[in-house]
Design a protein around this motif. Structure first.
Motif, PDB file in Angstrom:
ATOM      1  N   ALA A   1       0.831  -1.204   0.000  1.00 15.31           N
ATOM      2  CA  ALA A   1       0.000   0.000   0.000  1.00 15.31           C
ATOM      3  C   ALA A   1       0.864   1.252   0.000  1.00 15.31           C
ATOM      4  O   ALA A   1       0.530   2.259  -0.661  1.00 15.31           O
ATOM      5  N   LEU A   2       1.966   1.221   0.724  1.00 10.21           N
ATOM      6  CA  LEU A   2       2.874   2.364   0.752  1.00 10.21           C
ATOM      7  C   LEU A   2       3.486   2.598  -0.620  1.00 10.21           C
ATOM      8  O   LEU A   2       3.536   3.735  -1.105  1.00 10.21           O
ATOM      9  N   VAL A   3       3.914   1.544  -1.252  1.00  6.45           N
ATOM     10  CA  VAL A   3       4.461   1.659  -2.611  1.00  6.45           C
ATOM     11  C   VAL A   3       3.410   2.236  -3.554  1.00  6.45           C
ATOM     12  O   VAL A   3       3.689   3.137  -4.357  1.00  6.45           O
ATOM     13  N   GLY A   4       2.177   1.737  -3.444  1.00  6.41           N
ATOM     14  CA  GLY A   4       1.108   2.218  -4.320  1.00  6.41           C
ATOM     15  C   GLY A   4       0.834   3.699  -4.146  1.00  6.41           C
ATOM     16  O   GLY A   4       0.656   4.440  -5.119  1.00  6.41           O
ATOM     17  N   ALA A   5       0.786   4.160  -2.908  1.00  2.52           N
ATOM     18  CA  ALA A   5       0.539   5.576  -2.643  1.00  2.52           C
ATOM     19  C   ALA A   5       1.661   6.443  -3.197  1.00  2.52           C
ATOM     20  O   ALA A   5       1.422   7.499  -3.805  1.00  2.52           O
ATOM     21  N   ILE A   6       2.895   6.001  -3.012  1.00  6.42           N
ATOM     22  CA  ILE A   6       4.039   6.785  -3.492  1.00  6.42           C
ATOM     23  C   ILE A   6       4.055   6.846  -5.012  1.00  6.42           C
ATOM     24  O   ILE A   6       4.292   7.917  -5.611  1.00  6.42           O
ATOM     25  N   LEU A   7       3.776   5.732  -5.682  1.00  9.38           N
ATOM     26  CA  LEU A   7       3.749   5.736  -7.148  1.00  9.38           C
ATOM     27  C   LEU A   7       2.636   6.635  -7.674  1.00  9.38           C
ATOM     28  O   LEU A   7       2.803   7.329  -8.685  1.00  9.38           O
ATOM     29  N   GLU A   8       1.497   6.658  -6.975  1.00  7.75           N
ATOM     30  CA  GLU A   8       0.408   7.558  -7.363  1.00  7.75           C
ATOM     31  C   GLU A   8       0.838   9.016  -7.228  1.00  7.75           C
ATOM     32  O   GLU A   8       0.520   9.862  -8.073  1.00  7.75           O
ATOM     33  N   MET A   9       1.579   9.322  -6.187  1.00  8.13           N
ATOM     34  CA  MET A   9       2.046  10.689  -5.979  1.00  8.13           C
ATOM     35  C   MET A   9       3.062  11.100  -7.045  1.00  8.13           C
ATOM     36  O   MET A   9       3.016  12.222  -7.570  1.00  8.13           O
ATOM     37  N   VAL A  10       3.973  10.198  -7.354  1.00  3.82           N
ATOM     38  CA  VAL A  10       4.968  10.495  -8.394  1.00  3.82           C
ATOM     39  C   VAL A  10       4.287  10.796  -9.724  1.00  3.82           C
ATOM     40  O   VAL A  10       4.707  11.688 -10.477  1.00  3.82           O
ATOM     41  N   ALA A  11       3.206  10.085 -10.003  1.00  6.90           N
ATOM     42  CA  ALA A  11       2.500  10.247 -11.278  1.00  6.90           C
ATOM     43  C   ALA A  11       1.581  11.464 -11.297  1.00  6.90           C
ATOM     44  O   ALA A  11       1.113  11.866 -12.377  1.00  6.90           O
ATOM     45  N   ASN A  12       1.310  12.061 -10.121  1.00  6.84           N
ATOM     46  CA  ASN A  12       0.334  13.167 -10.038  1.00  6.84           C
ATOM     47  C   ASN A  12       0.883  14.331  -9.222  1.00  6.84           C
ATOM     48  O   ASN A  12       0.380  14.640  -8.132  1.00  6.84           O
ATOM     49  N   PRO A  13       1.895  15.026  -9.719  1.00  3.24           N
ATOM     50  CA  PRO A  13       2.504  16.120  -8.948  1.00  3.24           C
ATOM     51  C   PRO A  13       1.548  17.263  -8.642  1.00  3.24           C
ATOM     52  O   PRO A  13       1.668  17.898  -7.594  1.00  3.24           O
ATOM     53  N   ASP A  14       0.598  17.531  -9.528  1.00  2.00           N
ATOM     54  CA  ASP A  14      -0.359  18.610  -9.255  1.00  2.00           C
ATOM     55  C   ASP A  14      -1.238  18.270  -8.056  1.00  2.00           C
ATOM     56  O   ASP A  14      -1.553  19.146  -7.237  1.00  2.00           O
ATOM     57  N   GLU A  15      -1.625  17.011  -7.944  1.00  2.00           N
ATOM     58  CA  GLU A  15      -2.448  16.591  -6.806  1.00  2.00           C
ATOM     59  C   GLU A  15      -1.638  16.623  -5.508  1.00  2.00           C
ATOM     60  O   GLU A  15      -2.159  16.967  -4.437  1.00  2.00           O
ATOM     61  N   VAL A  16      -0.364  16.283  -5.618  1.00  2.00           N
ATOM     62  CA  VAL A  16       0.522  16.380  -4.457  1.00  2.00           C
ATOM     63  C   VAL A  16       0.583  17.822  -3.962  1.00  2.00           C
ATOM     64  O   VAL A  16       0.464  18.096  -2.760  1.00  2.00           O
ATOM     65  N   GLN A  17       0.727  18.752  -4.885  1.00  2.00           N
ATOM     66  CA  GLN A  17       0.773  20.164  -4.538  1.00  2.00           C
ATOM     67  C   GLN A  17      -0.546  20.612  -3.890  1.00  2.00           C
ATOM     68  O   GLN A  17      -0.547  21.315  -2.867  1.00  2.00           O
ATOM     69  N   ARG A  18      -1.651  20.196  -4.467  1.00  3.30           N
ATOM     70  CA  ARG A  18      -2.967  20.620  -3.983  1.00  3.30           C
ATOM     71  C   ARG A  18      -3.228  20.114  -2.566  1.00  3.30           C
ATOM     72  O   ARG A  18      -3.696  20.873  -1.703  1.00  3.30           O
TER      73      ARG A  18
END
Length: 411
Positions: free
Chosen positions: A359-376
Motif C-alpha cells: 500500500a505504501l508503494v502504491g501511494a508513493i507511485l500515485e504521488m509520483v505520477a500526479n505532482p499537481d495533486e501532491v501540490q494541492r
C-alpha cells in the motif's frame, strides 16, 4: 493564572512531547498568564545528557521568558531496568527541586511517564495548587498493548494507580478524542473534569519554504522524490515495513528516496537492514531542532506517519501529522482510527493501512505520477492547520474549558 509545567521532557530536546509543551506554554503566556517549568536535564531521545548540561545537578535558565528549572536524572533509554531508574530518578529529583519554584495556581503534569504523577501530586498539595494531569498516552494500557507488560498483577496495580491519579486531579487533559473517551468510559472519570487539548502546530516554526537546493545537494538528494519521516525511530512506529517498501521501489522507481530524521532504539536495526539489503534509496540523519524541519520538508515530496497496527493506536493522533501539514506537504498516513478523520476532513494526503509495504508503494507511485495533486493536498493541509489547528486556537479553547470548570467548581 500561574502554571507550573512538570515534565521529564522539554526543549531543547526534540520530540512530540517537547513540541506540544512548547506550543502550549508559549500560548498560555501570550494569553496573559504565567508559566514556570520543572524538567530534567536534556537527554532525550538518545538517553545521554546534552554536552552543555553535563556535570550539573541543577540548572536554571529561561525559555521564551519562562523560568525553566532543570534537575539531574539518570539518563537512559529503551526497555531495561535503566529506564525504570530514569523515570524514578526524575520523580525524586523533581520533587526535591520543587522548593525553587513560585507558588502556582495549577500544576500541569505531563504523562507519560506515569511516575511523574508522584511528584506532581505532592508538589500541588504542598503549594496549595490544583493538579492538571495531561495524558498524551494511556499508561499502563500502551505498555501492555506493545507487549512490554502482561495483563497480570503488575498491570492491575499500575492501572489502579492511574485511575487514582485521575480521581485526585482537579482536571485531566486528553490529547486525542480516543484517550478522552477511554478515560471517561473505561476509567470511569466524570466527563466534566476531562478537558481536550489536541496536538497543534506552530505555523511559524513549521512553514512552507522554497526547495533548499543546498541541503538537497548536501544530502545527495537532488532530483529525488523524497519521502521523509521525522521523529522517534522506535518499535511503535513499525518502520521495518518501510524498508521493505524501499526495496521494491529501488527496483521499480529509483527516483524515490526515504529520509529518516531522528533517533530511537530501532535506528541501529533499521540501518542494519538497509545495509543488508544493499538499499541506496534510504538514508538517515540525526535529530534536528524543530526550526530546521521546514528545510527538510522543502526538499520532500511528502511526509510519512506510521504506527503499529494494534487497537491501542486507533485513538492516536501523532503530532508529526500536523507538523507535516503545516509545512505544506501532503501526508502518507498509515495509522488506523481517529487521525483518519482528520485526513478526510482536511484532504491533506493519502491514507493507507499501517505496516503495509504494498500500500505504501502504491501511494508513493500515485504521488509520483500526479505532482499537481501532491501540490494541492499539501496546500490543503497548510490551510486546514491555519484555520483549525494552530496552537493559539487550541490553547485558547483549552483555557476556556479550564475556566469553565473552575467557575463550576466555585459555584
Amino acid at each position: 493564572m500561574k502554571f507550573l509545567i512538570l515534565s521529564q521532557y522539554f526543549y531543547p530536546e526534540v520530540g512530540a512531547t517537547q513540541t506540544r509543551l512548547a506550543g502550549t506554554a508559549a500560548e498560555i503566556v501570550l494569553a496573559g498568564h504565567e508559566v514556570e517549568v520543572l524538567t530534567g536535564l536534556p537527554n532525550a531521545p538518545a538517553g545521554k545528557i546534552f554536552p552543555d548540561y553535563r556535570g550539573r545537578f541543577y540548572m536554571r535558565d529561561e525559555w521564551n521568558g519562562c523560568p525553566v528549572h532543570r534537575t539531574w536524572l539518570y539518563a537512559a533509554t529503551g526497555k531495561s531496568l535503566a529506564r525504570v531508574m530514569n523515570y524514578g530518578s526524575f520523580a525524586l529529583a523533581s520533587w526535591w527541586e520543587a522548593r525553587r519554584v513560585k507558588k502556582p495556581d495549577y500544576v500541569f503534569v505531563e504523562s507519560p511517564p506515569l511516575t511523574t504523577a508522584w511528584p506532581g501530586l505532592r508538589i500541588a498539595k504542598k503549594l496549595g495548587a490544583r493538579l492538571i494531569f495531561n495524558v498524551s498516552d494511556l499508561w499502563p494500557d500502551s505498555v501492555r498493548d506493545l507487549g512490554v507488560m502482561s495483563d497480570g498483577r503488575a498491570f492491575r496495580t499500575l492501572e489502579k494507580m492511574e485511575i487514582g491519579i485521575y480521581r485526585k486531579s482537579f482536571a485531566v487533559t486528553a490529547v486525542t478524542e480516543g484517550i478522552r473517551d477511554r478515560i471517561i468510559n473505561v476509567k470511569g472519570i466524570p466527563a466534566e473534569k476531562v478537558l481536550f487539548l489536541p496536538n497543534g502546530a506552530d505555523t511559524d516554526t513549521y512553514r512552507p519554504l522554497p526547495p533548499d537546493t543546498e541541503l538537497a545537494a548536501k544530502l545527495g538528494l537532488t532530483g529525488k522524490k523524497v519521502v521523509y519521516f521525522a521523529g522517534t525511530l522506535g518499535y511503535a512506529q513499525g518502520l521495518h515495513s518501510v524498508i521493505t517498501a524501499a526495496e521494491t521501489l529501488q527496483r521499480n522507481q529509483p527516483l524515490v528516496h526515504f529520509l529518516f530524521i531522528g533517533e530511537g532504539p530501532e535506528k541501529p536495526r533499521l540501518k542494519e537492514a538497509v545495509a543488508t539489503k544493499g538499499l541506496r534509496n534510504v538514508s538517515f540523519v540525526d535529530a534536528v531542532p524543530a526550526k530546521e524541519i521546514s528545510r527538510y520538508a522543502s526538499i520532500a515530496m511528502c511526509g510519512l506517519v506510521q504506527l503499529l497496527d494494534i487497537p491501542l493506536f486507533e485513538g492516536a493522533r501523532p503530532g508529526k501529522t500536523t507538523a507535516i501539514m503545516s509545512c505544506g506537504r501532503p501526508v502518507i498516513y498509515a495509522v488506523r482510527g481517529e487521525g483518519v478523520r482528520l485526513m478526510e476532513r482536511s484532504n491533506a494526503g493519502w491514507v493507507i493501512p499501517p505496516m503495509d509495504p504494498d500500500a505504501l508503494v502504491g501511494a508513493i507511485l500515485e504521488m509520483v505520477a500526479n505532482p499537481d495533486e501532491v501540490q494541492r493536498r499539501g496546500e490543503n493541509g497548510r490551510r486546514y492547520i491555519e484555520q483549525h489547528m494552530t496552537w493559539e486556537i487550541l490553547v485558547r479553547d483549552w483555557l476556556s474549558q479550564l475556566e469553565r470548570l473552575s467557575a463550576a467548581t466555585r459555584a
